[in-house]
Design a protein around this motif. Structure first.
Motif, PDB file in Angstrom:
ATOM      1  N   ALA A   1       0.850  -1.206   0.000  1.00 55.12           N
ATOM      2  CA  ALA A   1       0.000   0.000   0.000  1.00 55.12           C
ATOM      3  C   ALA A   1       0.878   1.246   0.000  1.00 55.12           C
ATOM      4  CB  ALA A   1      -0.927  -0.008   1.216  1.00 55.12           C
ATOM      5  N   GLY A   2       1.966   1.205   0.794  1.00 53.26           N
ATOM      6  CA  GLY A   2       2.889   2.342   0.855  1.00 53.26           C
ATOM      7  C   GLY A   2       3.530   2.609  -0.500  1.00 53.26           C
ATOM      8  N   LEU A   3       3.914   1.524  -1.185  1.00 56.05           N
ATOM      9  CA  LEU A   3       4.553   1.679  -2.498  1.00 56.05           C
ATOM     10  C   LEU A   3       3.582   2.309  -3.499  1.00 56.05           C
ATOM     11  CD1 LEU A   3       7.081   1.077  -4.280  1.00 56.05           C
ATOM     12  CD2 LEU A   3       5.979  -1.063  -4.903  1.00 56.05           C
ATOM     13  N   PHE A   4       2.333   1.812  -3.514  1.00 55.03           N
ATOM     14  CA  PHE A   4       1.331   2.368  -4.429  1.00 55.03           C
ATOM     15  C   PHE A   4       1.051   3.834  -4.110  1.00 55.03           C
ATOM     16  CE2 PHE A   4       0.278  -1.922  -5.857  1.00 55.03           C
ATOM     17  CZ  PHE A   4       0.070  -1.659  -7.200  1.00 55.03           C
ATOM     18  N   ALA A   5       0.937   4.127  -2.821  1.00 57.81           N
ATOM     19  CA  ALA A   5       0.682   5.519  -2.426  1.00 57.81           C
ATOM     20  C   ALA A   5       1.842   6.411  -2.867  1.00 57.81           C
ATOM     21  CB  ALA A   5       0.469   5.597  -0.916  1.00 57.81           C
ATOM     22  N   GLY A   6       3.068   5.925  -2.699  1.00 53.85           N
ATOM     23  CA  GLY A   6       4.246   6.700  -3.083  1.00 53.85           C
ATOM     24  C   GLY A   6       4.305   6.941  -4.586  1.00 53.85           C
ATOM     25  N   LEU A   7       4.040   5.865  -5.359  1.00 57.59           N
ATOM     26  CA  LEU A   7       4.048   6.003  -6.825  1.00 57.59           C
ATOM     27  C   LEU A   7       2.992   7.012  -7.272  1.00 57.59           C
ATOM     28  CD1 LEU A   7       4.443   2.255  -7.937  1.00 57.59           C
ATOM     29  CD2 LEU A   7       6.057   4.103  -8.413  1.00 57.59           C
ATOM     30  N   THR A   8       1.795   6.914  -6.686  1.00 60.49           N
ATOM     31  CA  THR A   8       0.704   7.829  -7.054  1.00 60.49           C
ATOM     32  C   THR A   8       1.061   9.260  -6.679  1.00 60.49           C
ATOM     33  OG1 THR A   8      -0.721   6.008  -6.401  1.00 60.49           O
ATOM     34  CG2 THR A   8      -1.806   8.079  -6.929  1.00 60.49           C
ATOM     35  N   PHE A   9       1.629   9.419  -5.485  1.00 58.00           N
ATOM     36  CA  PHE A   9       2.000  10.759  -5.018  1.00 58.00           C
ATOM     37  C   PHE A   9       3.062  11.366  -5.930  1.00 58.00           C
ATOM     38  CE2 PHE A   9       1.232  13.106  -0.979  1.00 58.00           C
ATOM     39  CZ  PHE A   9       1.896  14.272  -1.320  1.00 58.00           C
ATOM     40  N   GLY A  10       4.094  10.586  -6.220  1.00 54.92           N
ATOM     41  CA  GLY A  10       5.195  11.078  -7.051  1.00 54.92           C
ATOM     42  C   GLY A  10       4.712  11.437  -8.449  1.00 54.92           C
ATOM     43  N   ALA A  11       3.872  10.573  -9.042  1.00 50.23           N
ATOM     44  CA  ALA A  11       3.338  10.852 -10.376  1.00 50.23           C
ATOM     45  C   ALA A  11       2.497  12.126 -10.328  1.00 50.23           C
ATOM     46  CB  ALA A  11       2.507   9.669 -10.867  1.00 50.23           C
ATOM     47  N   GLY A  12       1.704  12.278  -9.272  1.00 45.88           N
ATOM     48  CA  GLY A  12       0.877  13.476  -9.124  1.00 45.88           C
ATOM     49  C   GLY A  12       1.723  14.735  -9.080  1.00 45.88           C
ATOM     50  N   LEU A  13       2.817  14.694  -8.316  1.00 47.41           N
ATOM     51  CA  LEU A  13       3.694  15.868  -8.209  1.00 47.41           C
ATOM     52  C   LEU A  13       4.273  16.250  -9.565  1.00 47.41           C
ATOM     53  CD1 LEU A  13       5.667  15.072  -4.913  1.00 47.41           C
ATOM     54  CD2 LEU A  13       4.058  16.945  -5.259  1.00 47.41           C
ATOM     55  N   VAL A  14       4.722  15.233 -10.314  1.00 49.07           N
ATOM     56  CA  VAL A  14       5.347  15.509 -11.618  1.00 49.07           C
ATOM     57  C   VAL A  14       4.304  16.053 -12.600  1.00 49.07           C
ATOM     58  CG1 VAL A  14       6.490  14.472 -13.611  1.00 49.07           C
ATOM     59  CG2 VAL A  14       7.167  13.801 -11.302  1.00 49.07           C
TER      60      VAL A  14
ATOM     61  N   GLY B   1       9.018  27.746   5.014  1.00 42.16           N
ATOM     62  CA  GLY B   1       8.551  28.642   3.953  1.00 42.16           C
ATOM     63  C   GLY B   1       9.693  29.440   3.339  1.00 42.16           C
ATOM     64  N   ALA B   2      10.654  29.859   4.172  1.00 45.19           N
ATOM     65  CA  ALA B   2      11.796  30.630   3.671  1.00 45.19           C
ATOM     66  C   ALA B   2      12.614  29.782   2.690  1.00 45.19           C
ATOM     67  CB  ALA B   2      12.666  31.093   4.839  1.00 45.19           C
ATOM     68  N   GLY B   3      12.914  28.542   3.073  1.00 42.67           N
ATOM     69  CA  GLY B   3      13.674  27.651   2.194  1.00 42.67           C
ATOM     70  C   GLY B   3      12.901  27.319   0.930  1.00 42.67           C
ATOM     71  N   TRP B   4      11.595  27.145   1.075  1.00 46.78           N
ATOM     72  CA  TRP B   4      10.718  26.812  -0.057  1.00 46.78           C
ATOM     73  C   TRP B   4      10.744  27.954  -1.074  1.00 46.78           C
ATOM     74  CZ3 TRP B   4       4.741  27.142  -0.331  1.00 46.78           C
ATOM     75  CH2 TRP B   4       4.256  26.311  -1.340  1.00 46.78           C
ATOM     76  N   GLY B   5      10.662  29.183  -0.586  1.00 45.40           N
ATOM     77  CA  GLY B   5      10.680  30.347  -1.477  1.00 45.40           C
ATOM     78  C   GLY B   5      12.036  30.533  -2.149  1.00 45.40           C
ATOM     79  N   LEU B   6      13.119  30.289  -1.390  1.00 44.85           N
ATOM     80  CA  LEU B   6      14.475  30.517  -1.923  1.00 44.85           C
ATOM     81  C   LEU B   6      14.739  29.733  -3.199  1.00 44.85           C
ATOM     82  CD1 LEU B   6      17.033  30.596   1.059  1.00 44.85           C
ATOM     83  CD2 LEU B   6      16.452  32.439  -0.524  1.00 44.85           C
ATOM     84  N   ILE B   7      14.307  28.451  -3.232  1.00 46.33           N
ATOM     85  CA  ILE B   7      14.617  27.613  -4.390  1.00 46.33           C
ATOM     86  C   ILE B   7      13.372  27.068  -5.091  1.00 46.33           C
ATOM     87  CG2 ILE B   7      15.605  25.332  -4.967  1.00 46.33           C
ATOM     88  CD1 ILE B   7      17.652  27.592  -5.028  1.00 46.33           C
ATOM     89  N   GLY B   8      12.305  26.861  -4.347  1.00 43.59           N
ATOM     90  CA  GLY B   8      11.086  26.350  -4.979  1.00 43.59           C
ATOM     91  C   GLY B   8      10.901  24.847  -4.851  1.00 43.59           C
ATOM     92  N   LEU B   9      11.600  24.251  -3.874  1.00 44.92           N
ATOM     93  CA  LEU B   9      11.411  22.814  -3.647  1.00 44.92           C
ATOM     94  C   LEU B   9      10.952  22.573  -2.216  1.00 44.92           C
ATOM     95  CD1 LEU B   9      14.453  20.850  -5.198  1.00 44.92           C
ATOM     96  CD2 LEU B   9      12.082  20.836  -5.976  1.00 44.92           C
ATOM     97  N   CYS B  10       9.942  21.701  -2.042  1.00 40.26           N
ATOM     98  CA  CYS B  10       9.584  21.218  -0.715  1.00 40.26           C
ATOM     99  C   CYS B  10       9.926  19.720  -0.678  1.00 40.26           C
ATOM    100  CB  CYS B  10       8.129  21.540  -0.392  1.00 40.26           C
ATOM    101  SG  CYS B  10       6.949  21.019  -1.633  1.00 40.26           S
ATOM    102  N   PRO B  11       9.766  19.038   0.464  1.00 37.83           N
ATOM    103  CA  PRO B  11      10.284  17.664   0.574  1.00 37.83           C
ATOM    104  C   PRO B  11       9.802  16.688  -0.503  1.00 37.83           C
ATOM    105  CG  PRO B  11       9.851  18.534   2.752  1.00 37.83           C
ATOM    106  CD  PRO B  11       9.332  19.562   1.784  1.00 37.83           C
ATOM    107  N   GLY B  12       8.530  16.688  -0.874  1.00 34.19           N
ATOM    108  CA  GLY B  12       8.032  15.736  -1.873  1.00 34.19           C
ATOM    109  C   GLY B  12       8.711  15.908  -3.229  1.00 34.19           C
ATOM    110  N   PRO B  13       8.607  17.094  -3.808  1.00 37.45           N
ATOM    111  CA  PRO B  13       9.275  17.331  -5.093  1.00 37.45           C
ATOM    112  C   PRO B  13      10.792  17.131  -5.016  1.00 37.45           C
ATOM    113  CG  PRO B  13       7.632  19.006  -4.718  1.00 37.45           C
ATOM    114  CD  PRO B  13       7.716  18.200  -3.457  1.00 37.45           C
ATOM    115  N   ALA B  14      11.395  17.374  -3.843  1.00 32.40           N
ATOM    116  CA  ALA B  14      12.832  17.137  -3.699  1.00 32.40           C
ATOM    117  C   ALA B  14      13.131  15.653  -3.879  1.00 32.40           C
ATOM    118  CB  ALA B  14      13.323  17.636  -2.337  1.00 32.40           C
ATOM    119  N   LEU B  15      12.314  14.783  -3.241  1.00 36.49           N
ATOM    120  CA  LEU B  15      12.538  13.337  -3.371  1.00 36.49           C
ATOM    121  C   LEU B  15      12.268  12.873  -4.804  1.00 36.49           C
ATOM    122  CD1 LEU B  15      11.032  12.021  -0.014  1.00 36.49           C
ATOM    123  CD2 LEU B  15      13.435  12.267  -0.630  1.00 36.49           C
TER     124      LEU B  15
END
Lengths: 146, 150
Positions: free
Chosen positions: A6-19, A93-107
């Motif tokens: 279930a974790g793998l499917f959730a991760g794949l769906t989440f990652g595809a959604g982000l992209v 928020g400061a780090g997010w604004g500086l470059i434009g990446l949060c943890p999900g998109p970073a992974l």
């Protein structure tokens, strides 16, 4: 094993959604935050779409005795707004604004193997471990005083 | 400039929502990426001495992160083009990464945990966090683009 699948499917769906949403492009995220300039409102649709889908199920989950493949629901109940929450969120928020990446998109970016993505994730991981260290320290101090 | 992509972004948002629902209904857990990823670095032994990788949460936490990392590779194999444009140099990227990592763990959540899951369950705490990181993010981009870089 079921929880891992279930974790793998959730991760794949989440990652595809982000992209697909465009969140894996830091420039697009910064353009979303640039409300006083070349504003690209797309990412409001990401959060809106996700919340519209998820919200009814969070309500439904209250009436379920237990999840399908795990023993219990672990949903935060803590409601207090404290300094730690605000300070942490402001730093994030400061780090997010500086470059434009949060943890999900970073992974998500890691597998693109760019030096930028790898440096970001390494420093993000270091920052996380440091936050845990600080949180543990203040908890121990709190216990001593108590 | 990036193109306004309401349909693709909405579709991506729906997928993120579905992922949250899978994790909630199957595993009973919140899809907060900073929390899930950072807990992988905590000790791997449970209080009863058993391995957290087998008996605890770490198995699904790892598979979730692996899924996120693999997703773009599958999309690229299917012919999807992924655009990634960074506006800062490696020093700025390193600073931003450290701030994002520290802040998301110290503030108990990021865009996914507070922004999507928190708002979906109407948490006041997550609303406060989301307003905070959005406002600071907007302020930082404003300074970068219209004050310093103007």
């Amino acid at each position: 094993m079921q929880r891992i699948i279930a974790g793998l499917f959730a991760g794949l769906t989440f990652g595809a959604g982000l992209v697909i949403a465009g969140m894996s492009n830091p420039l697009k995220v910064q353009n979303f935050l640039d409300v006083f300039g070349n504003w690209d409102p797309s990412l409001a649709f990401v959060m809106g779409g996700a919340i519209l889908v998820a919200a009814p199920f969070f309500r439904m989950a209250r009436f379920l005795p237990r999840p399908f493949v795990a023993d219990d629901f672990r949903i935060p109940t803590f409601q207090q707004i404290d300094k730690r929450l605000i300070f942490g969120s402001a730093t994030f928020g400061a780090g997010w604004g500086l470059i434009g990446l949060c943890p999900g998109p970073a992974l998500v970016s890691v597998s693109l193997l760019s030096p930028q993505a790898i440096v970001f994730v390494l420093c993000m991981t270091g920052g996380m471990l440091f936050a845990k260290f600080i949180a543990n320290l203040s908890m121990r101090r709190g216990l001593k005083q108590a | 400039m990036t193109e306004f992509t309401p349909y693709a972004s909405l579709a991506g948002g729906v997928l993120i929502g579905l992922s949250t629902v899978i994790l909630l209904l199957a595993n009973g857990r919140i899809a907060g990426i900073s929390g899930i990823y950072s807990r992988l670095f905590e000790p791997g032994t449970l209080a009863n001495g058993k391995s957290a990788w087998v008996h605890g949460e770490k198995g699904w936490q790892l598979s979730f992160v692996v899924g996120i990392v693999l997703a773009p590779l599958l999309l690229m194999a299917a012919g999807f083009e992924i655009e990634q444009v960074f506006t800062g140099d490696l020093t700025l990227i390193a600073i931003a990464g450290a701030l994002v990592g520290f802040g998301s763990v110290f503030g108990s959540g990021c865009t996914s945990g507070h922004g999507v899951c928190g708002l979906s369950r109407l948490s006041v705490r997550s609303l406060a966090a989301t307003i905070t990181f959005m406002s600071v993010g907007i302020a930082v981009v404003f300074v970068l683009r219209h004050v310093v870089g103007g």
